[in-house]
Design a protein around this motif. Structure first.
Motif, PDB file in Angstrom:
ATOM      1  N   TRP A  21     -13.025 -22.076  18.148  1.00 63.91           N
ATOM      2  CA  TRP A  21     -13.452 -20.882  17.421  1.00 63.91           C
ATOM      3  C   TRP A  21     -14.077 -20.916  16.285  1.00 63.91           C
ATOM      4  N   SER A  22     -15.132 -20.071  15.804  1.00 63.28           N
ATOM      5  CA  SER A  22     -15.719 -20.092  14.535  1.00 63.28           C
ATOM      6  C   SER A  22     -14.872 -19.682  13.499  1.00 63.28           C
ATOM      7  N   GLU A  23     -13.722 -19.139  13.758  1.00 60.53           N
ATOM      8  CA  GLU A  23     -12.674 -18.774  12.832  1.00 60.53           C
ATOM      9  C   GLU A  23     -11.293 -18.608  13.495  1.00 60.53           C
ATOM     10  N   VAL A  24     -10.100 -18.663  12.875  1.00 61.02           N
ATOM     11  CA  VAL A  24      -9.001 -18.063  13.359  1.00 61.02           C
ATOM     12  C   VAL A  24      -8.636 -16.658  13.016  1.00 61.02           C
ATOM     13  N   PRO A  25      -8.629 -15.838  14.190  1.00 59.90           N
ATOM     14  CA  PRO A  25      -8.350 -14.476  14.056  1.00 59.90           C
ATOM     15  C   PRO A  25      -7.067 -14.265  13.517  1.00 59.90           C
ATOM     16  N   GLN A  26      -6.911 -13.378  12.505  1.00 60.80           N
ATOM     17  CA  GLN A  26      -5.438 -12.900  12.240  1.00 60.80           C
ATOM     18  C   GLN A  26      -5.612 -11.587  11.560  1.00 60.80           C
ATOM     19  N   CYS A  27      -4.263 -10.795  11.748  1.00 59.00           N
ATOM     20  CA  CYS A  27      -4.176  -9.354  11.396  1.00 59.00           C
ATOM     21  C   CYS A  27      -2.989  -9.339  10.400  1.00 59.00           C
ATOM     22  N   SER A  28      -3.077  -9.236   9.273  1.00 54.54           N
ATOM     23  CA  SER A  28      -2.104  -9.298   8.299  1.00 54.54           C
ATOM     24  C   SER A  28      -1.815  -7.825   7.641  1.00 54.54           C
ATOM     25  N   GLY A  29      -0.682  -7.607   7.056  1.00 53.08           N
ATOM     26  CA  GLY A  29      -0.362  -6.161   6.804  1.00 53.08           C
ATOM     27  C   GLY A  29      -1.319  -5.727   5.429  1.00 53.08           C
ATOM     28  N   ILE A  30      -1.826  -4.801   5.331  1.00 54.44           N
ATOM     29  CA  ILE A  30      -2.598  -4.257   4.282  1.00 54.44           C
ATOM     30  C   ILE A  30      -2.046  -4.206   2.660  1.00 54.44           C
ATOM     31  N   THR A  31      -2.712  -4.893   1.826  1.00 57.25           N
ATOM     32  CA  THR A  31      -2.496  -4.998   0.585  1.00 57.25           C
ATOM     33  C   THR A  31      -3.490  -4.763  -0.501  1.00 57.25           C
ATOM     34  N   CYS A  32      -3.192  -4.355  -1.651  1.00 68.43           N
ATOM     35  CA  CYS A  32      -4.404  -4.193  -2.331  1.00 68.43           C
ATOM     36  C   CYS A  32      -3.808  -4.809  -3.997  1.00 68.43           C
ATOM     37  N   PRO A  33      -4.617  -5.367  -4.578  1.00 74.54           N
ATOM     38  CA  PRO A  33      -4.320  -6.105  -5.844  1.00 74.54           C
ATOM     39  C   PRO A  33      -4.083  -4.880  -7.082  1.00 74.54           C
ATOM     40  N   LEU A  34      -3.064  -5.178  -7.876  1.00 72.49           N
ATOM     41  CA  LEU A  34      -2.839  -4.293  -8.907  1.00 72.49           C
ATOM     42  C   LEU A  34      -2.348  -4.978 -10.165  1.00 72.49           C
ATOM     43  N   GLN A  35      -3.239  -5.312 -10.848  1.00 67.98           N
ATOM     44  CA  GLN A  35      -3.193  -6.040 -12.067  1.00 67.98           C
ATOM     45  C   GLN A  35      -2.895  -5.055 -13.210  1.00 67.98           C
ATOM     46  N   GLN A  36      -2.162  -6.022 -13.998  1.00 66.70           N
ATOM     47  CA  GLN A  36      -1.500  -5.183 -15.388  1.00 66.70           C
ATOM     48  C   GLN A  36      -2.595  -4.831 -16.151  1.00 66.70           C
ATOM     49  N   THR A  37      -2.693  -3.249 -16.575  1.00 65.42           N
ATOM     50  CA  THR A  37      -3.603  -2.913 -17.389  1.00 65.42           C
ATOM     51  C   THR A  37      -3.333  -2.147 -18.698  1.00 65.42           C
ATOM     52  N   ASP A  38      -3.668  -2.298 -19.758  1.00 67.40           N
ATOM     53  CA  ASP A  38      -3.255  -1.855 -21.034  1.00 67.40           C
ATOM     54  C   ASP A  38      -3.188  -0.231 -20.937  1.00 67.40           C
ATOM     55  N   ASN A  39      -2.187   0.324 -21.466  1.00 65.75           N
ATOM     56  CA  ASN A  39      -1.922   1.701 -21.385  1.00 65.75           C
ATOM     57  C   ASN A  39      -1.961   2.727 -20.147  1.00 65.75           C
ATOM     58  N   LEU A  40      -1.946   1.736 -19.042  1.00 68.25           N
ATOM     59  CA  LEU A  40      -1.875   2.335 -17.506  1.00 68.25           C
ATOM     60  C   LEU A  40      -0.722   2.108 -16.820  1.00 68.25           C
ATOM     61  N   HIS A  41       0.030   3.069 -16.360  1.00 66.42           N
ATOM     62  CA  HIS A  41       1.400   2.925 -15.781  1.00 66.42           C
ATOM     63  C   HIS A  41       1.363   3.463 -14.398  1.00 66.42           C
ATOM     64  N   LEU A  42       2.250   2.925 -13.575  1.00 64.73           N
ATOM     65  CA  LEU A  42       2.272   3.606 -12.207  1.00 64.73           C
ATOM     66  C   LEU A  42       3.752   4.725 -12.622  1.00 64.73           C
ATOM     67  N   VAL A  43       3.328   5.488 -11.769  1.00 66.64           N
ATOM     68  CA  VAL A  43       4.289   6.812 -11.777  1.00 66.64           C
ATOM     69  C   VAL A  43       5.258   6.562 -10.560  1.00 66.64           C
ATOM     70  N   TYR A  44       4.635   6.396  -9.540  1.00 68.14           N
ATOM     71  CA  TYR A  44       5.317   6.247  -8.417  1.00 68.14           C
ATOM     72  C   TYR A  44       4.581   5.868  -7.130  1.00 68.14           C
ATOM     73  N   SER A  45       5.258   5.267  -6.071  1.00 64.17           N
ATOM     74  CA  SER A  45       4.257   4.872  -4.955  1.00 64.17           C
ATOM     75  C   SER A  45       5.135   5.437  -3.883  1.00 64.17           C
ATOM     76  N   ASN A  46       4.373   5.956  -2.793  1.00 63.17           N
ATOM     77  CA  ASN A  46       4.742   6.460  -1.546  1.00 63.17           C
ATOM     78  C   ASN A  46       3.967   5.781  -0.457  1.00 63.17           C
ATOM     79  N   GLY A  47       4.447   4.701   0.124  1.00 67.41           N
ATOM     80  CA  GLY A  47       3.795   3.697   1.098  1.00 67.41           C
ATOM     81  C   GLY A  47       2.483   3.294   0.497  1.00 67.41           C
ATOM     82  N   SER A  48       1.243   3.497   0.982  1.00 70.05           N
ATOM     83  CA  SER A  48      -0.005   3.074   0.457  1.00 70.05           C
ATOM     84  C   SER A  48      -0.567   3.986  -0.704  1.00 70.05           C
TER      85      SER A  48
END
Length: 393
Positions: free
Chosen positions: A78-105
């Protein structure tokens, strides 16, 4: 105020699938194991040059951050190996910006005292990343509502508006030249949008290939052929078909067509077809001895296989050997409740049948007053039937 360092945005399970070996001496690719997704067309073996399309389930994405991908069977596998992984998004530390809450995605952000939030305070993680983009600390405001509708590449919101709250919905469509995969309607629920579709560029197939001593069934011939469309072949009188009778359009290319070979009034047993149909012959039967027209031979299934034909006898009929078929998978049974829920009924070709064998294509049609944006064919796969869906006109 919650620190980003102690926040885990989403959990993810990486699934590593096994493809074919690098040698691929047999010239075929086996379908790799794929969790959290499914593939089309629904078959287990692909020849070199053929394409397979796989779809990730809700909440999962490919390694390229899509929900639909195409891979090709090559001489090396196969031209590549298929895979389905859980959806994630990068979240880098940012000056003065804070996470208040998270509800799922969905996440909500705020700024330190003395700073103003620029952008929207709420963002949702999708297969293609954050949408809308993460804010910066230059603007402010707390809103208890959904962010603007997600608009992944090549998707358009039909009638956008300024504000959205729980219960609001939007209809999405693809730009010209693209095909919709996923639900056309998205809904704002508890401050977050349901998963948007993906618009994949479709490639039409040309006319189905011609075969000697046979031709396509006119009932399946269409002016244009998109991915998923199929054509059925028939052999001329006096010729027998080898291979699958149907070809499928995938990514602008047709699967391999069958061949029509000449037959006579007598029949010759085929060791290959006996093995292919998982049959066992009586010890008294010689595979080298021709059978006269009308003759039949009792058979049985190999251990661990199930009979998928009305009869277990092989029969020579007008020069053509009719083989019963045994499969490792139990046959599928039509579910009338699902037919009613999807506003479907079997077409006249299948309306008398209740069982279908593994890998068999099933022809449906929408009930009167309903239609579908896709093809109305289904598939029996490992005791389960893939049903199309019709909606009210």
């Amino acid at each position: 105020m919650i620190s980003l360092e102690s926040f885990i945005l989403l959990t993810s399970t990486i699934i590593i699938c096994q493809g074919t070996s690098s040698s691929n001496k047999k010239g075929i690719c086996k379908v790799p194991a794929l969790e959290n997704g499914h593939h089309m067309p629904k078959k287990d073996l692909f020849n070199i040059g053929e394409w397979m399309q796989y779809h990730c389930d809700e909440g999962y994405m490919t390694a390229q951050r899509n929900i639909v991908e195409n891979i090709q069977c090559l001489s090396s596998g196969w031209s590549e190996v298929p895979q389905c992984s859980g959806i994630t998004c990068p979240l880098q530390q940012t000056d003065n910006l804070h996470l208040v809450y998270s509800n799922g995605s969905v996440s909500k952000f705020s700024c330190n005292n003395g700073f103003i939030l620029q952008g929207l305070e709420i963002s949702q993680c999708y297969y293609y990343g954050w949408d809308p983009p993460l804010p910066t600390c230059k603007d402010s405001g707390e809103r208890i509502k959904c962010p603007p509708p997600p608009q992944p590449m090549n998707v358009q919101v039909i009638k956008p508006k300024s504000d959205y709250f729980s219960g609001d919905s939007e209809i999405l469509k693809c730009k010209p030249g693209f095909q919709l995969h996923g639900s056309q309607s998205i809904i704002c629920k508890d401050g977050q949008w349901t998963s948007p579709p993906q618009c994949v560029r479709f490639h039409e197939c040309g006319d189905p290939p011609s075969i000697p001593f046979g031709k396509p069934d006119l009932a399946t011939v269409k002016p244009k052929y998109q991915s998923g469309f199929f054509v059925t072949y028939k052999c001329n009188n006096g010729f027998e078909m080898t291979g699958l009778p149907e070809i499928v359009c995938i990514n602008g290319k047709w699967s391999l067509p069958p061949a029509c070979i000449s037959n006579t009034d007598s029949c010759q047993l085929s060791i290959e077809k006996i093995s292919l149909n998982n049959l066992v012959l009586p010890k008294s039967v010689s595979v080298h001895k021709p059978l006269s027209n009308g003759a039949s031979i009792p058979t049985r299934c190999k251990t661990g296989n199930f009979l998928a034909s009305p009869s277990s006898e092989m029969e020579c009929l007008n020069g053509k050997m009719i083989y019963p078929k045994c499969t490792e998978e139990k046959p599928c049974r039509i579910n009338q409740e699902i037919l009613d829920e999807n506003f479907l009924e079997l077409d006249s070709k299948h309306d008398y049948r209740v069982f279908f064998e593994h890998g068999e294509i099933i022809h449906f049609m929408c009930k009167v007053g309903y239609t579908t944006i896709s093809d109305t064919t289904g598939l029996c796969f490992k005791e389960e039937i893939y049903y199309p869906y019709c909606r009210q006109i």
